[in-house]
Structure formats: structure tokens, C-alpha cells
Write a protein that holds these residues in place. Sequence first.
Motif, PDB file in Angstrom:
ATOM      1  N   PHE A  53       0.844  -1.198   0.000  1.00 12.39           N
ATOM      2  CA  PHE A  53       0.000   0.000   0.000  1.00 12.39           C
ATOM      3  C   PHE A  53       0.883   1.253   0.000  1.00 12.39           C
ATOM      4  O   PHE A  53       0.614   2.198  -0.736  1.00 12.39           O
ATOM      5  CB  PHE A  53      -0.947  -0.008   1.198  1.00 12.39           C
ATOM      6  N   ALA A  54       1.946   1.260   0.788  1.00 16.61           N
ATOM      7  CA  ALA A  54       2.862   2.402   0.808  1.00 16.61           C
ATOM      8  C   ALA A  54       3.486   2.602  -0.570  1.00 16.61           C
ATOM      9  O   ALA A  54       3.592   3.733  -1.063  1.00 16.61           O
ATOM     10  CB  ALA A  54       3.946   2.204   1.866  1.00 16.61           C
ATOM     11  N   ALA A  55       3.891   1.507  -1.209  1.00 12.59           N
ATOM     12  CA  ALA A  55       4.480   1.607  -2.548  1.00 12.59           C
ATOM     13  C   ALA A  55       3.450   2.128  -3.548  1.00 12.59           C
ATOM     14  O   ALA A  55       3.768   2.990  -4.374  1.00 12.59           O
ATOM     15  CB  ALA A  55       5.012   0.243  -2.992  1.00 12.59           C
ATOM     16  N   LEU A  56       2.229   1.640  -3.464  1.00 15.39           N
ATOM     17  CA  LEU A  56       1.178   2.098  -4.370  1.00 15.39           C
ATOM     18  C   LEU A  56       0.907   3.589  -4.180  1.00 15.39           C
ATOM     19  O   LEU A  56       0.764   4.330  -5.155  1.00 15.39           O
ATOM     20  CB  LEU A  56      -0.104   1.292  -4.146  1.00 15.39           C
ATOM     21  N   LEU A  57       0.858   4.041  -2.936  1.00 13.13           N
ATOM     22  CA  LEU A  57       0.655   5.461  -2.670  1.00 13.13           C
ATOM     23  C   LEU A  57       1.789   6.298  -3.257  1.00 13.13           C
ATOM     24  O   LEU A  57       1.549   7.340  -3.877  1.00 13.13           O
ATOM     25  CB  LEU A  57       0.539   5.715  -1.163  1.00 13.13           C
ATOM     26  N   ALA A  58       3.026   5.846  -3.077  1.00 14.89           N
ATOM     27  CA  ALA A  58       4.182   6.588  -3.593  1.00 14.89           C
ATOM     28  C   ALA A  58       4.167   6.632  -5.117  1.00 14.89           C
ATOM     29  O   ALA A  58       4.411   7.687  -5.710  1.00 14.89           O
ATOM     30  CB  ALA A  58       5.487   5.970  -3.086  1.00 14.89           C
ATOM     31  N   VAL A  59       3.875   5.519  -5.752  1.00 19.17           N
ATOM     32  CA  VAL A  59       3.824   5.478  -7.215  1.00 19.17           C
ATOM     33  C   VAL A  59       2.696   6.374  -7.718  1.00 19.17           C
ATOM     34  O   VAL A  59       2.849   7.080  -8.720  1.00 19.17           O
ATOM     35  CB  VAL A  59       3.666   4.026  -7.722  1.00 19.17           C
ATOM     36  N   SER A  60       1.575   6.376  -7.013  1.00 15.42           N
ATOM     37  CA  SER A  60       0.445   7.218  -7.400  1.00 15.42           C
ATOM     38  C   SER A  60       0.791   8.700  -7.305  1.00 15.42           C
ATOM     39  O   SER A  60       0.392   9.491  -8.154  1.00 15.42           O
ATOM     40  CB  SER A  60      -0.748   6.908  -6.493  1.00 15.42           C
ATOM     41  N   GLU A  61       1.543   9.070  -6.270  1.00 15.12           N
ATOM     42  CA  GLU A  61       1.938  10.473  -6.098  1.00 15.12           C
ATOM     43  C   GLU A  61       3.011  10.908  -7.079  1.00 15.12           C
ATOM     44  O   GLU A  61       3.132  12.089  -7.385  1.00 15.12           O
ATOM     45  CB  GLU A  61       2.468  10.705  -4.677  1.00 15.12           C
ATOM     46  N   MET A  62       3.831   9.963  -7.541  1.00 14.59           N
ATOM     47  CA  MET A  62       4.960  10.297  -8.413  1.00 14.59           C
ATOM     48  C   MET A  62       4.955   9.410  -9.647  1.00 14.59           C
ATOM     49  O   MET A  62       5.795   8.514  -9.778  1.00 14.59           O
ATOM     50  CB  MET A  62       6.269  10.126  -7.641  1.00 14.59           C
ATOM     51  N   PRO A  63       4.012   9.620 -10.559  1.00 12.18           N
ATOM     52  CA  PRO A  63       3.975   8.792 -11.767  1.00 12.18           C
ATOM     53  C   PRO A  63       5.320   8.842 -12.495  1.00 12.18           C
ATOM     54  O   PRO A  63       5.914   9.899 -12.641  1.00 12.18           O
ATOM     55  CB  PRO A  63       2.874   9.443 -12.611  1.00 12.18           C
ATOM     56  N   GLY A  64       5.778   7.672 -12.911  1.00  9.44           N
ATOM     57  CA  GLY A  64       7.054   7.600 -13.612  1.00  9.44           C
ATOM     58  C   GLY A  64       8.242   7.440 -12.676  1.00  9.44           C
ATOM     59  O   GLY A  64       9.391   7.480 -13.127  1.00  9.44           O
TER      60      GLY A  64
END
Length: 156
Positions: A53-64
Amino acid sequence: MKEMLGTRQGLLLRRLTGGSSGEFAMGLLATARQIDDRYNALLAGHDLSGGRFAALLAVSEMPGITPARLAEQLEVKRATVTGLVDGLVKRDLVVRGCDDEDRRVQTLTATATGQGRIQEVLPLVEQWLNSLVSDIDPDLAWPLLARLHRNLGNGG
């Protein structure tokens, strides 16, 4: 207080000579473990773990974002990120891509399914966290947490 301690904490406490300070610290550890277990159980109901979930949140906030940068953001090793990302890709929550300028560089982007999962889970986590501390006075709790944090910084 002792009723919240498990067998493992009891084994240690019987050998400590510090008295109630040791009991309090062990109670805090036992409580933190229960909080973590219940948080992960909540997320497991949505096919996630705390790390995913933490990784998904980070990826969502910083696409690419690159896996290396994600490891920095999450303060974990790159090998850990590989496992987290593999799990997210398998669940169609994140896709891997390539950097436009350097095709050797891998990028990560949340999918529409991933964004939807965040929108689904975030309110549940927020509600759970709020209920966890609903009858705790923040003016009393924050100084205690600050002191514990400071003691940890002093090698405690």
C-alpha cells in the motif's frame, strides 16, 4: 497493564530488574505489534500489505518514479521494492514502463485499478486510525510520543 503482555514479553520481563519502566516499554511494543497486525489485516482484506500500500501510494503520487527512487522514498532496499512492485504489477495496480530519454531506466505508474484501490482503501484506513485514537487526548499523547522519539534518538 500486565494483561496486555504476551508470553514472549513475560519471558523477558521476569528477567529484567527495572520494574515498571520495563513493563511499560514492553506494553508499548506489544501494542505497536497489535496495531501493525490489525493494519495489515485491514489491508489484506483488499489484497494489499502495508508495504504494497505504501508503494502504491508513492507510485500514485509520483507517476514515472524509478524503482531506485521508490526504494529511497520507502526507506527500503531495492530488492524489497522489486518484490513489492512485482506484487503490485501482478494485481494490475501498477505498470512498468521505460523512461522516454533512457529506455534502460524502468518507470512505475499506478493503473486506473490502482488509483481505484487507493480511493477504496484510504477512507477505511482513515476511519480505523481515527477510531483507534478517538478517546485519546492529543495534548497528552504528543508529548509522550515526542519523548519516546527523542529517547530513541539518544540510543534508547
